[in-house]
Design a protein around this motif. Structure first.
Motif, PDB file in Angstrom:
ATOM      1  N   GLN A 170      18.321  -7.926   8.258  1.00 61.07           N
ATOM      2  CA  GLN A 170      17.319  -7.866   7.197  1.00 61.07           C
ATOM      3  C   GLN A 170      17.542  -8.991   6.175  1.00 61.07           C
ATOM      4  OE1 GLN A 170      16.416  -3.701   5.725  1.00 61.07           O
ATOM      5  NE2 GLN A 170      18.371  -3.329   6.773  1.00 61.07           N
ATOM      6  N   PRO A 171      16.476  -9.629   5.714  1.00 65.07           N
ATOM      7  CA  PRO A 171      16.608 -10.706   4.730  1.00 65.07           C
ATOM      8  C   PRO A 171      17.349 -10.264   3.467  1.00 65.07           C
ATOM      9  CG  PRO A 171      14.403 -10.699   5.643  1.00 65.07           C
ATOM     10  CD  PRO A 171      15.087  -9.461   6.156  1.00 65.07           C
ATOM     11  N   GLU A 172      17.118  -9.007   3.046  1.00 65.95           N
ATOM     12  CA  GLU A 172      17.797  -8.516   1.849  1.00 65.95           C
ATOM     13  C   GLU A 172      19.307  -8.444   2.058  1.00 65.95           C
ATOM     14  OE1 GLU A 172      13.597  -7.256   1.839  1.00 65.95           O
ATOM     15  OE2 GLU A 172      15.223  -7.138   3.300  1.00 65.95           O
ATOM     16  N   VAL A 173      19.706  -7.981   3.250  1.00 66.76           N
ATOM     17  CA  VAL A 173      21.127  -7.912   3.583  1.00 66.76           C
ATOM     18  C   VAL A 173      21.701  -9.325   3.676  1.00 66.76           C
ATOM     19  CG1 VAL A 173      22.799  -7.242   5.357  1.00 66.76           C
ATOM     20  CG2 VAL A 173      20.923  -5.678   4.746  1.00 66.76           C
ATOM     21  N   ALA A 174      20.938 -10.219   4.294  1.00 69.54           N
ATOM     22  CA  ALA A 174      21.376 -11.610   4.440  1.00 69.54           C
ATOM     23  C   ALA A 174      21.582 -12.267   3.078  1.00 69.54           C
ATOM     24  CB  ALA A 174      20.355 -12.399   5.254  1.00 69.54           C
TER      25      ALA A 174
ATOM     26  N   LEU B 269      19.377 -14.093  13.379  1.00 67.23           N
ATOM     27  CA  LEU B 269      20.113 -13.170  14.265  1.00 67.23           C
ATOM     28  C   LEU B 269      19.543 -11.756  14.211  1.00 67.23           C
ATOM     29  CD1 LEU B 269      23.772 -14.365  13.594  1.00 67.23           C
ATOM     30  CD2 LEU B 269      22.507 -14.568  15.751  1.00 67.23           C
ATOM     31  N   GLY B 270      18.542 -11.536  13.347  1.00 65.41           N
ATOM     32  CA  GLY B 270      17.861 -10.248  13.303  1.00 65.41           C
ATOM     33  C   GLY B 270      18.250  -9.331  12.166  1.00 65.41           C
TER      34      GLY B 270
ATOM     35  N   GLY C 232      23.426 -20.341   5.765  1.00 64.74           N
ATOM     36  CA  GLY C 232      24.046 -19.044   6.025  1.00 64.74           C
ATOM     37  C   GLY C 232      23.028 -17.928   6.024  1.00 64.74           C
ATOM     38  N   PHE C 233      22.093 -17.966   5.076  1.00 64.84           N
ATOM     39  CA  PHE C 233      21.010 -16.986   5.000  1.00 64.84           C
ATOM     40  C   PHE C 233      20.131 -17.070   6.244  1.00 64.84           C
ATOM     41  CE2 PHE C 233      16.559 -16.134   4.009  1.00 64.84           C
ATOM     42  CZ  PHE C 233      16.608 -14.864   3.447  1.00 64.84           C
ATOM     43  N   GLU C 234      19.710 -18.281   6.593  1.00 63.13           N
ATOM     44  CA  GLU C 234      18.830 -18.482   7.742  1.00 63.13           C
ATOM     45  C   GLU C 234      19.486 -17.995   9.030  1.00 63.13           C
ATOM     46  OE1 GLU C 234      18.061 -22.639   7.591  1.00 63.13           O
ATOM     47  OE2 GLU C 234      16.760 -22.508   5.823  1.00 63.13           O
ATOM     48  N   ASN C 235      20.770 -18.261   9.188  1.00 60.30           N
ATOM     49  CA  ASN C 235      21.488 -17.843  10.390  1.00 60.30           C
ATOM     50  C   ASN C 235      21.459 -16.321  10.545  1.00 60.30           C
ATOM     51  OD1 ASN C 235      23.387 -18.114  12.654  1.00 60.30           O
ATOM     52  ND2 ASN C 235      24.893 -17.240  11.235  1.00 60.30           N
TER      53      ASN C 235
END
Length: 343
Positions: free
Chosen positions: A234-238, A231-232, A224-227
């Protein structure tokens, strides 16, 4: 039986045999000494809870280690494992699964007496035949469904954690009385203990860990994080969307169940989750779970894990390093520091 068994039957739910605190007695432990072998997560909780329940406890450890110091600080007078095993009428094997066969063979088995009881918190070594007790002892299991610190925390608060209980070998004819007494001494009957078998506990535990609790859940969160990152976003938001908030949802499920959780999230979350979720975690995923389960049931996984352990766990170390280096873990570590969850 407790736990509203009658109500469950009325709605067509199969009910396991369950014992509550008022159903069992500590009497079978009177005049008996419980030897706790190991003082880790479960061992410490067991030793403290059983002692606080008024039962005689001796702790068996390898001399000179941190566990020896901790047990001493907790008011015990730890003894080398062979001495503790010799003293104990009830010997609880609470060291890691893979270390148990060697410790048992070297230090415990030579000190067993007729009518003793061997206790396990997980059925792995008995079920897969890595430990083969003599015929003249009881072999029983109390498997708390919680890490040791929570077992202790619940006990101190006047509550308890649920547990599974089983008898593999009933030499004395009183093994069930003993296993229930131990569950009561641990505080588990306050919540309720469920009758099972060593086979069911072992296989369901391994299958649950691999397909859901450790393996499946972690892979779902990672994917889920990687997806989101791919998709563009931010990693923190992900991290917050795919990983951090998972705890909030699991807390709701733990307290209220699936339906109760759904009542407590937005209608948008309900509709999106119920319509899209089954397309992501579909029957193909379930088939993969069944294949993994078959490896547990056949003993293939146990054989692989024993061989891995004997080699020094190179595959496990490599996989652990990959998790440590994953972007989600690095981002998460920084965010947990910001939230005061990690130093």
């Amino acid at each position: 039986m407790g736990l509203n068994a009658g109500a469950l039957r009325r709605v067509g739910v199969t009910v396991a045999q369950i014992w509550k605190d008022s159903d069992v007695s500590l009497e079978p432990l009177k005049g008996r000494k419980v030897a706790i072998i190991g003082y880790g997560s479960q061992g410490r909780a067991w030793a403290l809870n059983i002692r606080d329940s008024g039962v005689d406890v001796v702790v068996g450890l390898r001399p000179g280690g941190k566990s020896w110091e901790l047990a001493t600080k907790d008011g015990f007078e730890p003894k080398p494992i062979p001495e503790a095993a010799k003293e104990g009428d009830v010997i609880a094997m609470l060291i890691p699964d893979m270390a148990q066969p060697e410790i048992y063979e070297k230090y415990v088995e030579p000190n067993l007496h007729e009518g003793n009881a061997l206790v396990f918190a997980h059925g792995f070594n008995i079920h897969y035949g890595l430990i083969k007790p003599p015929k003249n002892v009881d072999v029983i299991m109390v498997a708390p469904k919680s890490p040791g610190p929570k077992v202790r925390e619940a006990f101190l608060s006047g509550r308890g954690v649920p547990a599974l209980v089983a008898v593999h070998q009933d030499y004395t004819g009183k093994a069930w009385d003993l296993v229930l007494a131990l569950a009561k001494a641990l505080g588990c009957t306050r919540a309720g203990v469920i009758k099972t078998t060593f086979k069911e506990e072992t296989e369901s535990d391994l299958i649950g860990e691999q397909t859901v609790l450790v393996g499946g859940l972690m892979e779902l969160l990672k994917k889920g994080f990687e997806n989101l990152v791919e998709l563009g976003y931010q990693p923190e938001v992900a991290y917050f969307e795919a990983i951090n908030e998972a705890k909030l949802i699991m807390d709701l499920i733990w307290q209220y169940g699936f339906y109760g959780m759904l009542l407590r999230v937005s209608d948008t979350a309900k509709y999106g989750g119920l319509t899209v979720g089954p397309k992501v975690i579909d029957e193909h995923v379930k088939e993969n779970m069944k294949k993994a389960s078959e490896r547990v049931i056949s003993g293939e996984f146990a054989k692989e894990w024993v061989e891995e352990y004997k080699k020094g766990m190179p595959t496990l170390k490599e996989l652990m390093e990959k998790v440590k280096e994953h972007q989600a873990e690095k981002v998460g570590k920084e965010l947990r520091k910001l939230m005061g969850l990690e130093e």
